[in-house]
Design a protein around this motif. Sequence first.
Motif, PDB file in Angstrom:
ATOM      1  N   MET A 118       0.825  -1.197   0.000  1.00 36.88           N
ATOM      2  CA  MET A 118       0.000   0.000   0.000  1.00 36.88           C
ATOM      3  C   MET A 118       0.868   1.260   0.000  1.00 36.88           C
ATOM      4  O   MET A 118       2.000   1.250   0.472  1.00 36.88           O
ATOM      5  CB  MET A 118      -0.930   0.011   1.211  1.00 36.88           C
ATOM      6  CG  MET A 118      -1.852  -1.197   1.314  1.00 36.88           C
ATOM      7  SD  MET A 118      -2.961  -1.376  -0.114  1.00 36.88           S
ATOM      8  CE  MET A 118      -4.012   0.065   0.095  1.00 36.88           C
ATOM      9  N   THR A 133      -3.326   0.886  -3.609  1.00 40.02           N
ATOM     10  CA  THR A 133      -2.369  -0.200  -3.748  1.00 40.02           C
ATOM     11  C   THR A 133      -1.131   0.279  -4.495  1.00 40.02           C
ATOM     12  O   THR A 133      -1.189   1.234  -5.273  1.00 40.02           O
ATOM     13  CB  THR A 133      -2.994  -1.384  -4.498  1.00 40.02           C
ATOM     14  OG1 THR A 133      -3.463  -0.932  -5.783  1.00 40.02           O
ATOM     15  CG2 THR A 133      -4.165  -1.963  -3.723  1.00 40.02           C
ATOM     16  N   THR A 343     -10.800  -2.362  -9.341  1.00 35.61           N
ATOM     17  CA  THR A 343      -9.453  -2.468  -9.905  1.00 35.61           C
ATOM     18  C   THR A 343      -9.511  -2.755 -11.398  1.00 35.61           C
ATOM     19  O   THR A 343      -8.745  -2.197 -12.189  1.00 35.61           O
ATOM     20  CB  THR A 343      -8.672  -3.581  -9.188  1.00 35.61           C
ATOM     21  OG1 THR A 343      -8.620  -3.299  -7.790  1.00 35.61           O
ATOM     22  CG2 THR A 343      -7.263  -3.707  -9.734  1.00 35.61           C
ATOM     23  N   SER A 424      -6.418  -6.412  -3.284  1.00 34.97           N
ATOM     24  CA  SER A 424      -5.135  -5.728  -3.255  1.00 34.97           C
ATOM     25  C   SER A 424      -3.961  -6.687  -3.259  1.00 34.97           C
ATOM     26  O   SER A 424      -2.820  -6.270  -3.331  1.00 34.97           O
ATOM     27  CB  SER A 424      -5.042  -4.842  -2.015  1.00 34.97           C
ATOM     28  OG  SER A 424      -5.074  -5.624  -0.846  1.00 34.97           O
ATOM     29  N   GLN A 425      -4.223  -8.009  -3.185  1.00 32.08           N
ATOM     30  CA  GLN A 425      -3.143  -8.977  -3.092  1.00 32.08           C
ATOM     31  C   GLN A 425      -2.805  -9.509  -4.478  1.00 32.08           C
ATOM     32  O   GLN A 425      -3.098 -10.652  -4.824  1.00 32.08           O
ATOM     33  CB  GLN A 425      -3.525 -10.121  -2.160  1.00 32.08           C
ATOM     34  CG  GLN A 425      -3.792  -9.645  -0.732  1.00 32.08           C
ATOM     35  CD  GLN A 425      -4.270 -10.769   0.154  1.00 32.08           C
ATOM     36  OE1 GLN A 425      -4.368 -11.896  -0.278  1.00 32.08           O
ATOM     37  NE2 GLN A 425      -4.575 -10.447   1.391  1.00 32.08           N
TER      38      GLN A 425
END
Length: 524
Positions: A118, A133, A343, A424-425
Amino acid sequence: MQRSKKIASVLLSVTILSGACAAAGSTTAHASGTGAGLAEWALNAYYSGWSYVYGGATPGTVDCSGLIYSYCGGNARGGDSQLYASSESGYISNGIPRVHGLGLHMDGHVGVYIGDGMAVDARNDDEDVCYDTLDYMGWTQWYKVGAIDYIENGWEQFNGDYYYYENGEYIVNTSRTIDGTTYYFDSKGKSSDTPSNPSSSNSSSSSSSSDNSSSDSSSSDSSSDNSSTNDDSSSTEEVKEESQTEPSLYKNGDEGDEVKKIQERLKELGYYTGEVTGKFDDATEAAYTQFQQAAGVAVDGISGTDRDVLYSDDCPTYTDAQALLAEQTPTYQLGDQSNAVLTIQNRLAILGFFNEIATGYFGETTLQAVEAFQLANNLEATGIVDQATYQAMFSATALSNNGYALATSVGYTGPYAMPQGGSSQFVLQNTQNQNYAHSAAVVASAANKVTKKALSNTSADAPVFFSAVVKRNLNVGLWFVVVLALLSVFGGVFIIKNVKASKKARRARSKKSYTRVKTEARYW
């Protein structure tokens, strides 16, 4: 009311800065703050709603480099000068160290790395301070801010949690016995328990400034008490023995017999297909990253304590990993709403397929944008984001709406796997046997295919998006032809009338002249 909020924000910022400096002082003596302190400062700027003001460098009103400067000051004020003044830097495409408060750099912009993928940056007048991110902005380089100190070994407190640093990075997915107590660290590096002595360390050094002070104090202590010196030396030997039993870290650029052993094991499991050279190169890093993802350990491309898993009998093979990935892969389609969809929308906007505000809802506009992307990248235009579509969308060779691979200009360096535990991973997929270099002929061919499919409008399976564009263009062209024809008719009529009027005027003048001559001749 607005002024009151601003004053409160400034006071809160000063309070947090003071607290960060005080917390840092408990472990090492830092004149301008710590990396963790900078990260907390940046988070506070986001949660307090600081405004973006070009040239601003005071709490509450900052620009991108001013966000960093407002915390630590220093001789470097601008973003580029902060990068050049850094003690250490690197390219994010090669991985980013697990360090709180690193500076982030891209062309014309800087930010702060918070950790765990982040970042915070003071972006512009419209968005102010943002928290996204790491891959969202396409940062290209990381650097250690020259005006602050970064801990090398020992405990560091950040955002209410404790992390343990070794060799300049906080450790993850492992355990350590410190001062007789065993601590467990999760995938984000957070300690399971609060340390009884936050200033303790398993290493002989923590930072340059603390080393000097500790050496001075130890020399004075040794002169007064020889027994304590002997105790210290014996404890140091124990620490050295303990550190020697700990596995070393191997990363891109290292070489040796252990690297050769790693390559042989990765090749045996099917992750590595290159030659066993004993050099930890890009291909080895990519293969190791794939292994880490399959094994469920921290994915950083660095070989450390996870080698125990690599050498174990139950380590998953490449085939097993691919099968498991296929079973766990989610899809995103019409009606879905999540951060992952947000995203996807942002990525489609970068590539030029999505022109609306990203909301995280998979509606008709998103469906048409996905179909357009799939068609442009030689995928089946289903409008559903499956594994193949997602990986192509976040690859370095993703074709944009104009037929060119624009992904490289925003910092993407390879394909990404779809998120398994959260949007976010993003985890690097295995890059072996993949060719990222598209020739000009391939790009031109892909662009021609997009054009032909868009203009044909004869297939029943053609996407609605392209059909509407073609029909709109045909209608505009038809109206243009009609207007041009009408203008031509009116212009022709006008010209003909002028020609006739000119001829009539000439005939009248000629007749009048002839009459005058005839009259004069008659009476001469």
